[in-house]
Design a protein around this motif. Structure first.
Motif, short mmCIF file in Angstrom:
data_model
loop_
_atom_site.label_atom_id
_atom_site.label_comp_id
_atom_site.label_asym_id
_atom_site.label_seq_id
_atom_site.Cartn_x
_atom_site.Cartn_y
_atom_site.Cartn_z
N SER A 97 0.70 -1.17 0.10
CA SER A 97 0.06 -0.26 0.08
C SER A 97 0.86 1.36 0.06
O SER A 97 0.66 2.25 -0.64
N THR A 101 0.68 0.24 -4.60
CA THR A 101 -0.94 0.87 -4.77
C THR A 101 -1.45 0.11 -3.46
O THR A 101 -1.23 -0.81 -2.99
N ALA A 102 -2.55 1.08 -3.11
CA ALA A 102 -3.47 0.74 -2.37
C ALA A 102 -4.83 0.35 -2.80
O ALA A 102 -5.92 0.05 -1.83
N PRO A 107 -3.94 -5.18 -1.93
CA PRO A 107 -3.30 -5.46 -0.75
C PRO A 107 -3.80 -6.69 -0.10
O PRO A 107 -3.04 -7.38 0.64
N ILE A 165 0.48 3.91 6.72
CA ILE A 165 -0.10 3.14 5.41
C ILE A 165 -1.22 3.80 5.12
O ILE A 165 -2.17 4.11 5.97
N PRO A 168 -7.15 1.85 2.37
CA PRO A 168 -7.51 1.21 0.98
C PRO A 168 -8.51 2.08 -0.16
O PRO A 168 -9.28 2.75 0.46
N PRO A 174 -9.96 6.72 -1.49
CA PRO A 174 -9.70 6.06 -0.57
C PRO A 174 -10.92 5.97 0.43
O PRO A 174 -11.70 6.91 0.57
N SER A 245 -3.91 -8.31 6.35
CA SER A 245 -4.04 -7.21 5.44
C SER A 245 -5.19 -6.06 5.69
O SER A 245 -5.06 -4.88 5.54
N ALA A 249 -5.01 -2.05 6.94
CA ALA A 249 -6.13 -1.19 6.42
C ALA A 249 -6.79 -0.53 7.55
O ALA A 249 -7.12 0.83 7.38
N ARG A 252 -3.89 0.96 10.06
CA ARG A 252 -2.82 1.98 9.34
C ARG A 252 -1.30 2.23 10.04
O ARG A 252 -0.49 2.87 9.73
#
Length: 336
Positions: A97, A101-102, A107, A165, A168, A174, A245, A249, A252
């Motif tokens: 992430s 990429t997030a 992720p 972080i 997502p 987001p 994961s 998310a 963070r």
């Protein structure tokens, strides 16, 4: 007369007093599951942001408990190092992430894959042992990976953890809102729970229960028990990586504490409190652990662990099968 009697349908058998037999009611299990899912889906509409965040943590920890229950309750392999695959998935998802990429579901897939790969690399040795040896071997594996998280600062951030972080992203936006993030965690949790539920009720899951109950007999009839246990170990590590994961998310931030013994002991405690082997029971046990640790613990002057210990002792003595065994206990009392 005989032709007419053939066309008239036979009457249903009457009861002992001549009354018509009672109608069969549908089983309440699926209905209760639907109600629970609807209540969980509507929860962010009525809860404050902090309560929604706490409920999100319960879902994340509940998915981790389900993955451990696949080992403890279904296969009969109690593990004290399961948090290693949870933390590996969390670090992998957080790193992707941050640096790649997030966007959903990258992720999530990376975290699940890394958790499964870590379980595959370490499980082939672990499943060749049993009992206390398996317990201590998994504990050693967890501590090794926790020490790796401490020392590999360029990737994990060392003792400070992997911070910053991003949330997502779905469609380029987001999920910074607590409610949207909660629904994302709930959706993934339901899909993973359904996958584990189907696996546990498949012929493969039946074989795992046979290994749990009597491994020498299963080996005698031709089952490769070591291979079956290894497959269950990898599957549990994959689900734990997916839960990791979701932790990245939601929180963070990923720290070495998410990989170490404390997290592994808490999730095993959740499985015992909820009831090993039921799958939904460990989710309830995880909710109790998070509630006591995060919600009630600060108000008790930091004595949340003491309260958890008391709850654990009470469950062991009063509910040997955990919270999931309350229903069967009521049935036994009615029959007696």
């Amino acid at each position: 007369m005989t032709e007419v009697s053939r066309r008239v349908p036979a009457a249903p058998p009457a009861g002992a007093d001549g009354s018509p037999p009672p109608r069969r009611l549908p089983r309440p299990g699926p209905a209760i599951a639907v109600v629970v899912v609807l209540v969980l889906a509507a929860a962010p509409l009525f809860l404050a942001p902090y309560a929604t965040t706490t409920l999100t943590r319960m879902l994340v920890f509940g998915l981790l408990a389900v993955s451990l229950d696949l080992l403890v309750g279904i296969t009969g392999l109690p593990s004290l190092g399961h948090a290693a695959y949870f933390g590996a998935g969390a670090y992998a998802a957080g790193w992707v992430s941050l640096h790649v990429t997030a966007a959903i579901p990258v992720p999530l897939l990376v975290g699940a894959a890394v958790g499964g790969i870590a379980a595959a690399l370490t499980g082939w040795v672990a499943v060749r042992s049993a009992g206390v040896y398996f317990l201590m071997l998994t504990l050693a594996i967890g501590e090794v990976l926790a020490q790796l998280a401490h020392s590999w600062q360029s990737v994990t951030g060392g003792a400070d953890g992997l911070a910053g972080i991003p949330a997502p992203a779905l469609g380029g936006e987001p999920l910074a809102n607590t409610g949207f993030l909660y629904w994302y965690v709930l959706a993934v949790g339901l899909v993973m729970f359904a996958a584990v539920w189907l696996l546990a009720r498949s012929p493969f899951g039946t074989a795992l229960r046979g290994i749990r109950d009597n491994e020498p007999r299963m080996r005698a009839v031709g089952y490769p028990t070591t291979l079956y246990k290894y497959a269950a170990f990898v599957a549990a590590g994959t689900v734990a990586g997916a839960a990791g994961s979701l932790l990245a998310a939601q929180q963070r931030l990923v720290t070495p504490a998410d990989v170490g013994f404390t997290t592994a002991a808490l999730v095993l405690l959740a499985v015992v409190i909820g009831g090993a082997g039921s799958l939904w029971g460990p989710v309830l046990g995880a909710a109790i652990v998070v509630l006591v640790r995060d919600a009630l613990g600060p108000g008790l002057g930091g004595h949340g662990e003491l309260l958890l210990g008391i709850v654990f002792v009470l469950v062991v003595y009063l509910l040997p099968r955990g919270a999931a065994g309350i229903g069967s206990l009521r049935v036994r009392r009615r029959r007696s």
